[in-house]
Design a protein around this motif. Structure first.
Motif, mmCIF file in Angstrom:
data_model
loop_
_atom_site.group_PDB
_atom_site.id
_atom_site.type_symbol
_atom_site.label_atom_id
_atom_site.label_comp_id
_atom_site.label_asym_id
_atom_site.label_seq_id
_atom_site.Cartn_x
_atom_site.Cartn_y
_atom_site.Cartn_z
ATOM 1 N N LEU A 40 0.618 -1.319 -0.084
ATOM 2 C CA LEU A 40 0.081 0.048 -0.108
ATOM 3 C C LEU A 40 0.988 1.340 0.048
ATOM 4 O O LEU A 40 0.209 2.329 -0.339
ATOM 5 N N GLU A 41 2.230 0.988 0.490
ATOM 6 C CA GLU A 41 2.961 2.247 0.086
ATOM 7 C C GLU A 41 3.212 2.770 -1.460
ATOM 8 O O GLU A 41 3.522 3.838 -1.670
ATOM 9 N N ASP A 42 2.857 1.888 -2.126
ATOM 10 C CA ASP A 42 3.171 2.250 -3.377
ATOM 11 C C ASP A 42 1.792 2.166 -4.608
ATOM 12 O O ASP A 42 1.811 2.750 -5.532
ATOM 13 N N PHE A 48 -4.621 -2.308 -5.791
ATOM 14 C CA PHE A 48 -3.683 -3.230 -5.430
ATOM 15 C C PHE A 48 -4.307 -4.700 -5.410
ATOM 16 O O PHE A 48 -3.920 -5.669 -5.971
ATOM 17 N N VAL A 49 -5.767 -4.610 -4.737
ATOM 18 C CA VAL A 49 -6.501 -6.053 -4.443
ATOM 19 C C VAL A 49 -6.991 -6.521 -5.853
ATOM 20 O O VAL A 49 -6.791 -7.723 -5.995
ATOM 21 N N GLY A 50 -7.405 -5.594 -6.599
ATOM 22 C CA GLY A 50 -7.867 -6.042 -8.071
ATOM 23 C C GLY A 50 -6.860 -6.551 -8.789
ATOM 24 O O GLY A 50 -7.191 -7.903 -9.320
ATOM 25 N N ILE A 51 -5.871 -6.174 -8.837
ATOM 26 C CA ILE A 51 -4.476 -6.744 -9.596
ATOM 27 C C ILE A 51 -4.125 -7.976 -9.025
ATOM 28 O O ILE A 51 -3.600 -9.004 -9.758
ATOM 29 N N ARG A 52 -4.153 -8.188 -7.522
ATOM 30 C CA ARG A 52 -3.807 -9.206 -7.098
ATOM 31 C C ARG A 52 -4.809 -10.374 -7.442
ATOM 32 O O ARG A 52 -4.573 -11.515 -7.667
ATOM 33 N N GLN A 86 -17.496 -13.707 -1.393
ATOM 34 C CA GLN A 86 -16.181 -13.936 -0.638
ATOM 35 C C GLN A 86 -15.197 -12.889 -0.718
ATOM 36 O O GLN A 86 -14.405 -12.879 0.345
ATOM 37 N N ILE A 87 -15.014 -12.148 -1.932
ATOM 38 C CA ILE A 87 -13.877 -11.294 -2.230
ATOM 39 C C ILE A 87 -14.379 -9.958 -2.281
ATOM 40 O O ILE A 87 -14.001 -9.057 -1.712
ATOM 41 N N ALA A 88 -15.066 -9.873 -3.413
ATOM 42 C CA ALA A 88 -15.250 -8.273 -3.954
ATOM 43 C C ALA A 88 -16.124 -7.671 -2.864
ATOM 44 O O ALA A 88 -15.478 -6.505 -2.675
ATOM 45 N N ILE A 89 -17.080 -7.820 -2.419
ATOM 46 C CA ILE A 89 -17.830 -7.080 -1.553
ATOM 47 C C ILE A 89 -17.226 -6.908 -0.079
ATOM 48 O O ILE A 89 -17.158 -5.728 0.077
ATOM 49 N N PRO A 90 -16.680 -8.077 0.565
ATOM 50 C CA PRO A 90 -16.106 -7.568 1.732
ATOM 51 C C PRO A 90 -14.780 -6.905 1.670
ATOM 52 O O PRO A 90 -14.398 -6.145 2.535
ATOM 53 N N PHE A 91 -14.021 -7.043 0.646
ATOM 54 C CA PHE A 91 -12.915 -6.444 0.556
ATOM 55 C C PHE A 91 -13.057 -4.935 0.309
ATOM 56 O O PHE A 91 -12.360 -4.149 0.735
ATOM 57 N N GLY A 92 -14.084 -4.758 -0.699
ATOM 58 C CA GLY A 92 -14.266 -3.211 -0.701
ATOM 59 C C GLY A 92 -14.785 -2.669 0.485
ATOM 60 O O GLY A 92 -14.393 -1.377 1.149
ATOM 61 N N LEU A 93 -15.659 -3.489 1.216
ATOM 62 C CA LEU A 93 -16.194 -2.669 2.534
ATOM 63 C C LEU A 93 -15.065 -2.628 3.601
ATOM 64 O O LEU A 93 -14.892 -1.596 4.246
ATOM 65 N N LEU A 94 -13.966 -3.438 3.596
ATOM 66 C CA LEU A 94 -12.766 -3.409 4.612
ATOM 67 C C LEU A 94 -12.024 -2.412 4.111
ATOM 68 O O LEU A 94 -11.763 -1.600 5.061
ATOM 69 N N THR A 200 -11.730 -15.207 -7.967
ATOM 70 C CA THR A 200 -10.765 -14.537 -8.402
ATOM 71 C C THR A 200 -11.161 -13.728 -9.466
ATOM 72 O O THR A 200 -10.905 -12.349 -9.446
ATOM 73 N N PHE A 201 -11.514 -14.313 -10.455
ATOM 74 C CA PHE A 201 -11.679 -13.560 -11.614
ATOM 75 C C PHE A 201 -13.033 -12.762 -11.466
ATOM 76 O O PHE A 201 -13.005 -11.540 -11.968
ATOM 77 N N SER A 202 -14.016 -13.269 -11.020
ATOM 78 C CA SER A 202 -15.134 -12.471 -10.689
ATOM 79 C C SER A 202 -15.255 -11.472 -9.900
ATOM 80 O O SER A 202 -16.050 -10.413 -9.927
ATOM 81 N N SER A 203 -14.269 -11.262 -9.058
ATOM 82 C CA SER A 203 -14.094 -10.394 -7.853
ATOM 83 C C SER A 203 -13.149 -9.334 -8.693
ATOM 84 O O SER A 203 -13.282 -7.970 -8.213
ATOM 85 N N ALA A 204 -12.311 -9.662 -9.371
ATOM 86 C CA ALA A 204 -11.021 -8.605 -9.837
ATOM 87 C C ALA A 204 -11.844 -7.651 -10.807
ATOM 88 O O ALA A 204 -11.210 -6.520 -10.707
ATOM 89 N N LEU A 205 -12.600 -7.875 -11.683
ATOM 90 C CA LEU A 205 -13.257 -6.985 -12.507
ATOM 91 C C LEU A 205 -14.021 -5.854 -11.603
ATOM 92 O O LEU A 205 -13.783 -4.687 -12.138
ATOM 93 N N PRO A 206 -14.979 -6.033 -10.831
ATOM 94 C CA PRO A 206 -15.540 -5.119 -10.096
ATOM 95 C C PRO A 206 -14.528 -4.152 -9.196
ATOM 96 O O PRO A 206 -14.835 -2.771 -9.093
ATOM 97 N N LEU A 207 -13.665 -4.732 -8.695
ATOM 98 C CA LEU A 207 -12.507 -4.158 -7.915
ATOM 99 C C LEU A 207 -11.843 -3.185 -8.701
ATOM 100 O O LEU A 207 -11.404 -1.863 -8.478
ATOM 101 N N LEU A 208 -11.380 -3.471 -10.122
ATOM 102 C CA LEU A 208 -10.534 -2.542 -10.915
ATOM 103 C C LEU A 208 -11.740 -1.684 -11.332
ATOM 104 O O LEU A 208 -11.155 -0.402 -11.626
#
Length: 320
Positions: A40-42, A48-52, A86-94, A200-208
């Motif tokens: 997160l420093e860069d 970051f999480v979307g690319i991950r 599992q990933i997109a919604i909770p990661f976004g909220l967090l 991971t694929f279904s969560s990467a798109l909305p995060l990006l």
């Protein structure tokens, strides 16, 4: 989701394999907190999480293609929907919530995961009863995390934004609990790498997309450490850990699953002491003992319990 009977029979898996997969999950997830802090420093957080997640999905693509066509119609949409939970919604909220609250609050709120898991499991899996050992295991774990964060919580001043941030983080934990119960209930027949790829694929798109909308003006610095952070989090903190998690789901109890989240918090604290020169205090030692005690009790609870209608009469021997 399908209406398959639940919970099904426990899938085979030797105690050594179960222990190895379980330890892999909480040790690697415990290490990711410090790696995220470095990244997160860069990099902006959502990008970051979307690319991950995108890198994790690409790594699993060759393996998922060989099994994805045999799962039946509609399964891809269900896996994608589970990925959002599992990933997109909770990661976004967090990530949004953690803008306004300190890490000690985030860790404390996430420690309620075992309680959420037991409550959601009680509602969605009729045979998962709220027994005294389950509640005791979860309570010991939460008390341990409170003890770990005791010194940091005492000096906080609560504001409206902090309450909102806490609510968002708590909601994310509840959503993750629902996702884990749904996976345990409906996805036991799906290969782990297919599940992880789809999520991971279904969560990467909305995060990006969210990153494009809200982080367009923020700088990105692709330094060596940020590249290594993305690769470590994608391959070790996502691909390996989630495959172990989905392999474990039919083989461990919900209480043991909940204890995993407490153990990775303990690992994160230990990493801070060993590698970041954070102080070793009495509250840390006591909190560690409580968390380990709760985790040990949780792992003694059977993965499946006999349903009430199938329970043997009083005095009859229980089959193993």
């Amino acid at each position: 989701m399908s209406s398959a009977p639940v919970p099904g029979p426990v899938k085979p898996g030797g105690p050594l394999k179960v222990a190895l997969a379980y330890c892999t999950c909480f040790l690697l997830w415990g290490s990711t907190w410090s790696v995220v802090k470095v990244g997160l420093e860069d990099l902006p957080p959502l990008r970051f999480v979307g690319i991950r997640m995108l890198v994790a999905g690409l790594a699993l693509l060759p393996f998922a293609r060989s099994h994805g066509t045999s799962l039946g119609p509609g399964m891809g949409r269900r896996i994608a929907g589970l990925g959002l939970l599992q990933i997109a919604i909770p990661f976004g909220l967090l990530f949004v919530g953690q803008q306004w609250i300190p890490s000690s609050w985030a860790a404390l709120l996430f420690s309620t995961f075992p309680m959420w898991l037991l409550l959601v499991g009680r509602v969605m899996l009729p045979d998962q009863r709220l027994t005294a050992p389950k509640l005791l295991a979860a309570g010991l774990g939460v008390a341990g995390v409170v003890m770990l964060q005791h010194s940091g919580l005492g000096s906080l001043k609560v504001s409206g934004h902090m309450l909102l941030g806490g609510l968002l983080c708590l909601t994310s934990v509840a959503v993750i609990a629902v996702a884990n119960v749904l996976a345990k209930k409906h996805m036991g027949h799906v290969p782990a790498h297919v599940l992880v790829f789809g999520q991971t694929f279904s969560s990467a798109l909305p995060l990006l997309v969210l990153s494009f909308l809200f982080e367009a003006g923020q700088p990105m610095n692709w330094s060596t450490r940020s590249v290594l952070a993305v690769l470590y989090l994608a391959l070790c903190g996502t691909v390996l850990t989630y495959q172990c998690l989905y392999w474990l789901l039919p083989r461990i109890s919900l209480a043991a699953l909940g204890a995993m989240a407490l153990l990775d918090t303990l690992v994160a604290v230990v990493v801070g002491v060993v590698f970041l020169d954070e102080p070793l205090t009495l509250s840390l030692l006591l909190g560690g003992v409580l968390i380990l005690g709760g985790a040990a009790l949780a792992n003694l609870i059977p993965a499946n319990e006999p349903s009430r209608r199938d329970a043997p009469p009083a005095g009859a021997p229980h089959s193993r």
